[in-house]
Design an enzyme around this catalytic site. Structure first.
Site, PDB file in Angstrom:
ATOM      1  N   THR A 185       0.857  -1.182   0.000  1.00  0.00           N
ATOM      2  CA  THR A 185       0.000   0.000   0.000  1.00  0.00           C
ATOM      3  C   THR A 185       0.888   1.225   0.000  1.00  0.00           C
ATOM      4  O   THR A 185       1.935   1.227   0.639  1.00  0.00           O
ATOM      5  CB  THR A 185      -0.843  -0.002   1.290  1.00  0.00           C
ATOM      6  OG1 THR A 185      -1.686  -1.132   1.257  1.00  0.00           O
ATOM      7  CG2 THR A 185      -1.673   1.265   1.431  1.00  0.00           C
ATOM      8  N   ASP A 216      -8.070  -0.973   5.229  1.00  0.00           N
ATOM      9  CA  ASP A 216      -7.920   0.268   6.007  1.00  0.00           C
ATOM     10  C   ASP A 216      -7.638   1.497   5.152  1.00  0.00           C
ATOM     11  O   ASP A 216      -7.850   2.619   5.603  1.00  0.00           O
ATOM     12  CB  ASP A 216      -6.803   0.092   7.036  1.00  0.00           C
ATOM     13  CG  ASP A 216      -5.433  -0.141   6.396  1.00  0.00           C
ATOM     14  OD1 ASP A 216      -5.371  -0.754   5.307  1.00  0.00           O
ATOM     15  OD2 ASP A 216      -4.428   0.281   6.986  1.00  0.00           O
ATOM     16  N   THR A 236       0.435   1.092   6.246  1.00  0.00           N
ATOM     17  CA  THR A 236       0.512   0.050   5.226  1.00  0.00           C
ATOM     18  C   THR A 236       0.563  -1.284   5.964  1.00  0.00           C
ATOM     19  O   THR A 236       0.896  -1.340   7.147  1.00  0.00           O
ATOM     20  CB  THR A 236       1.787   0.159   4.363  1.00  0.00           C
ATOM     21  OG1 THR A 236       2.915  -0.027   5.214  1.00  0.00           O
ATOM     22  CG2 THR A 236       1.900   1.494   3.699  1.00  0.00           C
TER      23      THR A 236
HETATM   24  N1  GLY Z   1      -3.201  -1.787   4.177  1.00  0.00           N
HETATM   25  C1  GLY Z   1      -3.812  -2.204   3.008  1.00  0.00           C
HETATM   26  C2  GLY Z   1      -4.836  -3.216   3.160  1.00  0.00           C
HETATM   27  O1  GLY Z   1      -4.902  -3.888   4.164  1.00  0.00           O
HETATM   28  O2  GLY Z   1      -5.607  -3.363   2.241  1.00  0.00           O
END
Ligand code: GLY
Length: 323
Positions: A185, A216, A236
């Site tokens: 991410t 998230d 992330t």
């Molecule tokens: N942090 C990215 C996700 O869990 O989709």
């Protein structure tokens, strides 16, 4: 006048030069985040964001993204969007053109994107499809399942073997959780010359996730939070943990209580790490304050984040503190 700065998570280096260029010209933090993130989303070598992102368990690329402004905490986000390569721009459009809402998902987000003139594109690249197929085959072997044949059902509705395909996809989702290293991410946080702060997050999410899973990156307080009184933060990694821990919001609350950015990130990750989770994988975080201080934390040694100021010729890598 505030000294502009832009920071980003691993692999944001593909976009930060475009972002700092916007800030150098006196542009807004929101414009800088969008410009930088679009470069990352268009980077075909990056399998965790935008075009080329890894697909869900059925071979469909579904993207999440959000932007949040520090001055008034306006927030725009999209989740599980298919067929649009730059979800960061759709998230911005939600923030600016649909102020009665904050978050659109799936079909509704795609309808909104079409109505607002965004161009559709194929997001599943040959390379991402190859990685997905390899993973399915490994799962099939591990599960003793006839997955090889069922994979041919990719991207279709009911086909011969579809039930078996879905069972295998579920098995894949169950097996895949402990992912090595962070999911890629991308977090980008910018501070502009007027003192405005903006946090942007974009992702293709948990690789091979259950269709419709939103992480998230689209959820305020979890993967993204921004408050000009204290700072901006983003995460992330395993979004299920930051959603349960309210991690980005926790970091900004810690900044408000006087913690420095690296320590605020470390404490919030430590809090998330206390949550029971059979599918544990690493969570990372970044933060930037309205006076330009920044820091990051991670679960592994050697993790970095990237920074550019108006004087930078290239992104400079800074170490994250380790949990
Ligand atoms: N942090 C990215 C996700 O869990 O989709």
């Amino acid at each position: 006048m505030t000294q502009p700065v832009i920071i980003g998570s691993e692999r944001s280096e593909a976009g930060l030069p475009a972002g700092i260029e916007v800030l150098r010209r006196g542009g807004s933090a929101l414009d800088a985040v969008e410009a930088a993130m679009r470069r990352c989303e268009d980077n075909l070598a990056d399998h965790y964001v935008g075009t080329g992102g890894l697909p869900n368990a059925r071979g469909q690329v579904e993207l999440d993204a959000s932007v949040m402004l520090g001055s008034d905490q306006r927030f725009g986000a999209v989740g599980a969007v298919r067929g649009y390569p730059n979800p960061i721009s759709i998230a911005r459009a939600v923030l600016e053109r649909l102020p009665q809402h904050c978050l659109l998902v799936g079909e509704g987000a795609e309808l909104f994107a079409a109505e607002n003139g965004f161009e559709r594109a194929e997001l599943l690249t040959d390379e991402a499809r190859r990685i997905w197929r390899e993973q399915l085959q490994q799962t099939a072997t591990a599960e003793g399942d006839a997955m090889g044949r069922s994979v041919e059902g990719e991207n279709t509705g009911a086909v011969d073997g579809d039930r078996r395909y879905r069972e295998s996809a579920l098995a894949l989702v169950r097996r895949l959780a402990p992912h090595e290293g962070p999911w890629g991410t991308i977090n980008i946080i910018a501070l502009d010359a007027s003192g405005e702060l903006c946090v942007g997050v974009s992702t293709s999410g948990y690789p091979f996730k259950y269709p419709g899973r939103v992480g998230d990156s689209a959820v305020p307080g979890a993967g993204n939070w921004c408050d000009l009184r204290a700072g901006g933060a983003a995460c992330t990694g395993r979004g299920e943990l930051s959603m349960r821990g309210g991690t980005a919001r926790t970091i900004v609350d810690l900044l408000a209580r006087g913690e420095n950015p690296a320590e605020a990130c470390r404490l919030a990750l430590a809090q998330a790490a206390t949550l029971p989770d059979d599918y544990r994988a690493e969570l990372r975080a970044l933060a930037l304050t309205p006076d330009g201080r920044h820091g990051g934390a991670a679960g592994q040694q050697g993790s970095v984040y990237a920074v550019m100021t108006a004087d930078s010729t290239r992104p400079e890598l800074h170490p994250r503190v380790v949990l």
